[in-house]
Design an enzyme around this catalytic site. Structure first.
Site, PDB file in Angstrom:
ATOM      1  N   ASN A   1       0.829  -1.205   0.000  1.00 24.01           N
ATOM      2  CA  ASN A   1       0.000   0.000   0.000  1.00 24.01           C
ATOM      3  C   ASN A   1       0.869   1.263   0.000  1.00 24.01           C
ATOM      4  O   ASN A   1       0.552   2.253  -0.665  1.00 24.01           O
ATOM      5  CB  ASN A   1      -0.931   0.000   1.208  1.00 24.01           C
ATOM      6  CG  ASN A   1      -2.187  -0.816   0.972  1.00 24.01           C
ATOM      7  OD1 ASN A   1      -2.629  -0.982  -0.158  1.00 24.01           O
ATOM      8  ND2 ASN A   1      -2.769  -1.345   2.034  1.00 24.01           N
TER       9      ASN A   1
ATOM     10  N   GLU B   1      -5.725  -7.712   4.971  1.00 22.45           N
ATOM     11  CA  GLU B   1      -5.144  -8.631   3.987  1.00 22.45           C
ATOM     12  C   GLU B   1      -5.240 -10.077   4.431  1.00 22.45           C
ATOM     13  O   GLU B   1      -4.534 -10.948   3.902  1.00 22.45           O
ATOM     14  CB  GLU B   1      -3.673  -8.253   3.743  1.00 22.45           C
ATOM     15  CG  GLU B   1      -2.740  -8.482   4.915  1.00 22.45           C
ATOM     16  CD  GLU B   1      -2.671  -7.316   5.901  1.00 22.45           C
ATOM     17  OE1 GLU B   1      -1.671  -7.213   6.616  1.00 22.45           O
ATOM     18  OE2 GLU B   1      -3.629  -6.510   5.934  1.00 22.45           O
TER      19      GLU B   1
ATOM     20  N   HIS C   1      -3.382   2.850  -1.942  1.00 21.70           N
ATOM     21  CA  HIS C   1      -4.478   2.013  -1.439  1.00 21.70           C
ATOM     22  C   HIS C   1      -5.434   1.583  -2.552  1.00 21.70           C
ATOM     23  O   HIS C   1      -6.038   0.499  -2.468  1.00 21.70           O
ATOM     24  CB  HIS C   1      -5.239   2.761  -0.344  1.00 21.70           C
ATOM     25  CG  HIS C   1      -4.475   2.871   0.935  1.00 21.70           C
ATOM     26  ND1 HIS C   1      -4.454   1.872   1.877  1.00 21.70           N
ATOM     27  CD2 HIS C   1      -3.675   3.866   1.415  1.00 21.70           C
ATOM     28  CE1 HIS C   1      -3.695   2.236   2.896  1.00 21.70           C
ATOM     29  NE2 HIS C   1      -3.205   3.447   2.637  1.00 21.70           N
TER      30      HIS C   1
END
Length: 348
Positions: free
Chosen positions: A223, A259, A228
């Site tokens: 990220n 995740e 993002h």
């Protein structure tokens, strides 16, 4: 009779109406009694009784566009009482013509009112000779028209309520699905996963339960490096890859947060579970999603912890998850992008 009409349903309405009309017609000494539905200026017979048993000649209905006398009188929402149809010859030619074709000598028309509008007509008529309408006839026919109107309103409200209930049920189903679905990936979320795990842990038809904890390696760095938005795309690709391996086998994979993903496999051996876990790991690696922060691999990868349990007695679902989590931790310790299994005394 009114009670029978008011409490009938749509399937029995025609039978109930005919059974009510016949004694009412005989009691009032009239020759015909009918209910017509009016829509877009077309009147169609819905229910009809005739003392001589003859068929209704206007089964398809008739247009009242040109019947100005009838329409003018109906606007007042008051009954139309014609003791002798000959009186219509001069001022209501179209109405007179139609009534003459039907051999009607006198007619009483009561509007059926739904709120402030007319949805139909209750029509009583005599064909043998003109006959003035008595107060008794007018009173009973008026009450009958009110009863038929109330039946129509009840059925309309019932249909609207049923339609509303169906909409609410459908909306609740959509909300239920939405509440149990991860919006980003379309996978089930934690709640349905835990429900399934609890269900199978207490099922008599389950011999083994395998849980897997799956974590995208160095996803925070991903990220930070790619943003993002790109991270969301990556998670969708990972979710589809995991589902591609497990769904055809009937196994469940869920996103439980960030995740992290969980998989639930029922009635598979320990070796089969490890093969599937390895296939999932390779499926994600083969996506070739660049990830420079995931050294030494250079692509997005996942680490997987597997916990396999033979169900020979009641087991704690939390222990299954803790064992899979411990195996995942070991996979990360050993360098990530690999599958590790929590040792178990009972393995197949």
């Amino acid at each position: 009779m009114s009670l029978n009409i008011l409490t009938c349903n749509e399937e029995s309405m025609a039978t109930v109406m005919y059974r009510a009309f016949e004694p009412i017609g005989s009691l009032l000494n009239i020759d015909r009694l009918s209910v017509l539905a009016v829509e877009d200026n077309v009147a169609k017979y819905r229910y009809s009784w005739r003392s001589d048993g003859s068929d209704n000649p206007y089964g398809q209905g008739f247009n009242i566009d040109s019947m100005t006398f009838l329409q003018r009188r109906l606007r007042s929402l008051e009954p139309i009482l014609v003791n002798d149809t000959e009186t219509l010859r001069r001022d209501a030619e179209n109405e007179y013509q139609m009534l003459s074709e039907l051999s009607i000598q006198s007619v009483a028309i009561f509007p059926l009112i739904d709120g402030k509008s007319i949805f139909g007509l209750l029509v009583a008529s005599n064909t043998k000779e003109p006959s003035p309408w008595s107060d008794t006839q007018k009173t009973i026919l008026s009450r009958l028209s009110t009863t038929v109107s109330e039946l129509h309103i009840r059925m309309r409200n019932q249909k609207e309520m049923t339609a509303l209930q169906d909409e609410l049920i459908e909306a609740n189903q959509r909300l239920h699905i939405a509440a149990e679905t991860d919006e980003l990936t379309g996978l089930p979320n934690r709640r349905p996963f835990m429900n399934e795990l609890e269900h199978h842990a207490n099922s008599l038809y389950v011999s083994t339960i395998t849980t897997m904890m799956i974590d995208v390696d160095h996803f925070k760095q991903y990220n930070d490096l790619y943003g993002h938005v790109q991270g969301d795309f990556a998670l969708r690709y990972v979710a589809n890859a995991l589902k591609h391996i497990l769904a055809p086998c009937g196994h469940m994979v869920a996103r439980i947060g960030g995740e992290e993903f969980c998989a639930l496999l029922i009635n598979v051996s320990h070796q089969e579970a490890l093969v599937l876990a390895e296939r999932m790991r390779l499926e994600v690696s083969d996506l070739k999603i660049p990830h420079t922060g995931n050294e030494p691999f250079g692509v997005l990868s996942v680490s997987i912890g597997v916990s396999h349990q033979v169900v020979d007695e009641q087991i704690a679902t939390q222990l299954l998850l803790e064992n899979a989590d411990a195996a995942l931790y070991r996979a990360k310790e050993k360098g990530r992008n690999q599958v590790q299994s929590e040792p178990s005394e009972n393995k197949q």
